[in-house]
Design a protein around this motif. Structure first.
Motif, PDB file in Angstrom:
ATOM      1  N   GLU A 171       0.829  -1.206   0.000  1.00  0.00           N
ATOM      2  CA  GLU A 171       0.000   0.000   0.000  1.00  0.00           C
ATOM      3  C   GLU A 171       0.864   1.256   0.000  1.00  0.00           C
ATOM      4  O   GLU A 171       0.611   2.200  -0.756  1.00  0.00           O
ATOM      5  CB  GLU A 171      -0.926   0.000   1.223  1.00  0.00           C
ATOM      6  N   ALA A 172       1.891   1.279   0.848  1.00  0.00           N
ATOM      7  CA  ALA A 172       2.752   2.459   0.933  1.00  0.00           C
ATOM      8  C   ALA A 172       3.491   2.688  -0.375  1.00  0.00           C
ATOM      9  O   ALA A 172       3.646   3.832  -0.834  1.00  0.00           O
ATOM     10  CB  ALA A 172       3.738   2.299   2.086  1.00  0.00           C
ATOM     11  N   SER A 173       3.938   1.598  -1.011  1.00  0.00           N
ATOM     12  CA  SER A 173       4.664   1.722  -2.278  1.00  0.00           C
ATOM     13  C   SER A 173       3.773   2.304  -3.367  1.00  0.00           C
ATOM     14  O   SER A 173       4.171   3.227  -4.095  1.00  0.00           O
ATOM     15  CB  SER A 173       5.191   0.342  -2.696  1.00  0.00           C
ATOM     16  N   ARG A 174       2.565   1.770  -3.493  1.00  0.00           N
ATOM     17  CA  ARG A 174       1.660   2.249  -4.543  1.00  0.00           C
ATOM     18  C   ARG A 174       1.206   3.680  -4.300  1.00  0.00           C
ATOM     19  O   ARG A 174       0.943   4.431  -5.240  1.00  0.00           O
ATOM     20  CB  ARG A 174       0.441   1.336  -4.648  1.00  0.00           C
ATOM     21  N   ARG A 175       1.128   4.063  -3.039  1.00  0.00           N
ATOM     22  CA  ARG A 175       0.660   5.405  -2.703  1.00  0.00           C
ATOM     23  C   ARG A 175       1.800   6.425  -2.638  1.00  0.00           C
ATOM     24  O   ARG A 175       1.546   7.624  -2.491  1.00  0.00           O
ATOM     25  CB  ARG A 175      -0.059   5.371  -1.346  1.00  0.00           C
ATOM     26  N   GLU A 178       5.112   7.374   3.141  1.00  0.00           N
ATOM     27  CA  GLU A 178       5.984   6.870   4.198  1.00  0.00           C
ATOM     28  C   GLU A 178       5.260   5.767   4.963  1.00  0.00           C
ATOM     29  O   GLU A 178       4.041   5.814   5.142  1.00  0.00           O
ATOM     30  CB  GLU A 178       6.344   8.004   5.155  1.00  0.00           C
ATOM     31  N   LEU A 179       6.017   4.770   5.408  1.00  0.00           N
ATOM     32  CA  LEU A 179       5.450   3.705   6.227  1.00  0.00           C
ATOM     33  C   LEU A 179       5.944   3.867   7.657  1.00  0.00           C
ATOM     34  O   LEU A 179       7.155   3.925   7.900  1.00  0.00           O
ATOM     35  CB  LEU A 179       5.861   2.334   5.693  1.00  0.00           C
ATOM     36  N   VAL A 180       5.015   3.952   8.587  1.00  0.00           N
ATOM     37  CA  VAL A 180       5.351   4.040  10.010  1.00  0.00           C
ATOM     38  C   VAL A 180       5.073   2.674  10.632  1.00  0.00           C
ATOM     39  O   VAL A 180       3.921   2.237  10.721  1.00  0.00           O
ATOM     40  CB  VAL A 180       4.521   5.127  10.722  1.00  0.00           C
TER      41      VAL A 180
END
Length: 284
Positions: A171-175, A178-180
């Motif tokens: 999800e973070a990659s496609r959007r 940043e991933l927390v």
């Protein structure tokens, strides 16, 4: 798959699903469920077929839903959109349909929910029983979080948490977000007088979190990852970190769950309390 009922929450879920479908390149199936009328004792179904009125109403709901979804799409390729009317109990029908879905998307509350209830019976039933990840779309007065906000994932080392981590990185990659990654090393608040080497526990937790993320960071080098280690009460910290997030991803049950437990206390509390979209992932 998106469960729609014409409610304002359903409209928000459709807007969220439009972005999800377009960024993932997946088709969308819109489902409206017509519930048969029954009396309580003895239980007798008063309908065996969808009446002309119900069919027309369902088709109107699906038509509006389709338009809302299409209006939510950005420039670029558009996903294929299908629609379906089912006749059954709502949760029963959506759980059965989830067997063939990549993800089920529903509003946090539906048409029949009491306004003060943060999680409706349909969304609660789905996160307990669906066969695929369930996205429950909370919003702030109908507004979804901004696209530049981070994705938050709860990590505790359980198999369900590992599945949630995989989905959160995707999800973070496609959007382009940043991933927390939030890891809480104790489920309980500290006991007064108990001897705890806090520094040692935090150090071990940081090492554990780094190990859990290492392989995923190699697989998704484009995702900027921020590691957060907290000391107690996971639900509290996940809700707190959700305040600035666009999405929270959780496993269906974590290290404190047992084999027959369909939804853990942490994921249930977070899904109930946040006001941003949350995806609950079950170990496959």
């Amino acid at each position: 798959m998106v469960g729609v009922d014409g409610s304002p929450e359903s409209q928000v879920a459709l807007r969220w699903a439009a972005t999800e479908a377009q960024t993932s390149g997946r088709p969308v199936t819109l489902i409206n469920v017509v519930t048969p009328i029954a009396i309580s004792w003895p239980t007798i179904m008063l309908q065996e077929q969808i009446s002309a009125y119900e069919k027309q109403n369902a088709e109107e709901v699906l038509g509006h839903a389709r338009q809302t979804l299409l209006d939510g799409l950005g420039p670029g390729p558009q996903p294929a959109v299908h629609s379906e009317v089912l006749m059954a109990g709502i949760v029963e029908a959506l759980v059965e349909a989830s067997k063939d879905a990549h993800m089920v998307v529903v509003g946090a509350r539906g048409r029949g929910a009491v306004r003060r209830v943060l999680l409706g019976s349909v969304s609660a039933g789905l996160i307990h029983h669906a066969h695929c990840p369930v996205a429950v779309i909370h919003s702030r007065d109908g507004r979804l979080p901004t696209a530049d906000a981070p994705v938050v994932v709860g990590i505790d080392g359980s198999p369900a948490s590992e599945a949630a981590t995989a989905l959160a990185f995707d999800e973070a990659s496609r959007r382009g977000a940043e991933l927390v990654a939030v890891h809480v090393w104790s489920d309980m608040a500290p006991i007064p007088g108990a001897a705890t080497d806090r520094h040692q526990c935090e150090q071990r937790a940081e090492e554990t979190l780094a190990e859990r993320l290492a392989g995923w960071q190699e697989r998704y080098p484009d995702v900027r990852t921020r590691r957060v280690v907290e000391s107690d009460r996971p639900a509290r910290w996940l809700v707190e970190h959700s305040a600035d997030a666009q999405l929270v991803v959780l496993g269906s049950h974590g290290r404190g769950g047992f084999a027959g437990m369909l939804l853990g206390s942490v994921s249930a509390a977070v899904a109930q309390s946040v006001d941003v979209p949350v995806i609950v992932v079950r170990q496959q």
